[in-house]
Design an enzyme around this catalytic site. Sequence first.
Site, PDB file in Angstrom:
ATOM      1  N   GLY A   1       0.898  -1.350  -0.005  1.00  0.00           N
ATOM      2  CA  GLY A   1       0.079  -0.104  -0.068  1.00  0.00           C
ATOM      3  C   GLY A   1       0.885   1.259   0.010  1.00  0.00           C
ATOM      4  O   GLY A   1       0.589   2.123   0.947  1.00  0.00           O
ATOM      5  N   ALA A   2       1.723   1.335  -0.968  1.00  0.00           N
ATOM      6  CA  ALA A   2       2.976   2.416  -0.862  1.00  0.00           C
ATOM      7  C   ALA A   2       2.728   3.254  -1.949  1.00  0.00           C
ATOM      8  O   ALA A   2       3.769   4.216  -2.115  1.00  0.00           O
ATOM      9  CB  ALA A   2       4.206   1.722  -0.974  1.00  0.00           C
TER      10      ALA A   2
ATOM     11  N   GLY B   1      -0.613   8.047   0.844  1.00  0.00           N
ATOM     12  CA  GLY B   1      -0.887   8.049   2.068  1.00  0.00           C
ATOM     13  C   GLY B   1       0.278   7.942   2.942  1.00  0.00           C
ATOM     14  O   GLY B   1       1.420   8.257   2.430  1.00  0.00           O
TER      15      GLY B   1
ATOM     16  N   GLY C   1       1.961   4.634   3.316  1.00  0.00           N
ATOM     17  CA  GLY C   1       2.635   4.169   2.831  1.00  0.00           C
ATOM     18  C   GLY C   1       3.838   4.820   1.840  1.00  0.00           C
ATOM     19  O   GLY C   1       4.887   4.654   1.732  1.00  0.00           O
TER      20      GLY C   1
ATOM     21  N   SER D   1      -4.693  -0.168  13.844  1.00  0.00           N
ATOM     22  CA  SER D   1      -5.467   0.937  14.314  1.00  0.00           C
ATOM     23  C   SER D   1      -5.815   0.757  15.926  1.00  0.00           C
ATOM     24  O   SER D   1      -6.174  -0.340  16.330  1.00  0.00           O
ATOM     25  CB  SER D   1      -6.673   0.815  13.430  1.00  0.00           C
ATOM     26  OG  SER D   1      -7.447   1.857  13.991  1.00  0.00           O
TER      27      SER D   1
ATOM     28  N   TYR E   1     -13.928  -3.275   9.705  1.00  0.00           N
ATOM     29  CA  TYR E   1     -12.569  -2.553   9.816  1.00  0.00           C
ATOM     30  C   TYR E   1     -12.053  -2.957  11.106  1.00  0.00           C
ATOM     31  O   TYR E   1     -10.785  -3.411  11.215  1.00  0.00           O
ATOM     32  CB  TYR E   1     -12.836  -1.318   9.570  1.00  0.00           C
ATOM     33  CG  TYR E   1     -11.526  -0.365   9.546  1.00  0.00           C
ATOM     34  CD1 TYR E   1     -10.591  -0.233   8.683  1.00  0.00           C
ATOM     35  CD2 TYR E   1     -11.092   0.384  11.055  1.00  0.00           C
ATOM     36  CE1 TYR E   1      -9.661   0.668   8.724  1.00  0.00           C
ATOM     37  CE2 TYR E   1     -10.030   0.852  11.096  1.00  0.00           C
ATOM     38  CZ  TYR E   1      -9.155   1.201   9.982  1.00  0.00           C
ATOM     39  OH  TYR E   1      -8.036   1.753  10.102  1.00  0.00           O
TER      40      TYR E   1
END
Length: 263
Positions: free
Chosen positions: A13-14, A17, A19, A138, A161
């Site tokens: 996920g880079a 944001g 990442g 999280s 989530y």
Amino acid sequence: MRPIDQQTILITGATDGLGRALAAELAAQGATVLVHGRDDQRGKATLQEIGGRASWYRADLSSLAETRALAEAVRADHPRLDALVNNAGIGFDGPRRESADGHELTFQVNYLSGYLLTRLLLPTLVASAPARIVNVSSLGQQAIDFDDVMITRGYGGARAYRQSKLAQVLFTVDLAEELAGTGVTANALHPATYMPTKMVTVSPLSTLEEGVRATHRLVTDPALDDVSGRFFNGLQEARADAQAYDPDARARLRTLSESLTTP
């Protein structure tokens, strides 16, 4: 850990944001950064932005087959891997959706594919020790209902989530026990609260820089060489939901995860 300019680090996920910002910082420090995402155009743009020794790996983590292909490509290209940052994830907007494999989508993207990727890359990480696994979780956590993990009844996006993020922490604690003595550590963190990323649909409360600083610390800080199985809230160690410290719950999740990812 080796000096940062001698390290090879995979960040999922880079291309956006946290990442992307973390990849940029590590690349600027001389690390070889393996940039993962699911869009080739965004991947190429990220490489151009961050420069340095960075390479691109495309895979959609809603597919376990593509997750396996990602691990295979990384292993083929890099016999040594110093750190794996499981950062890819999705938020909790919209109705219940299923992955290509028939699993609740949030559970698969946020947890199960990261579990599989970690398992497939574990031999490389152990052979590269000292090495680190960092799971971006999280503070939003909810105990897993093992009678309805895929939330087929009473679905709620926030519940999906929070459950997926807690699953990451259970896996982290479990993995740390398994890897004791190997030189590979595993930790999880809540990087910051409501950073300005595309996942966040409310007014930001933290800066992206705060999240990068906390995550970068878990990847690189020499003071954490022997720290494993912990959950951090930003820069401070914290307690996760009680289920994370329940050996029976972790064993149930481990068994379920193995069965769901076995071809």
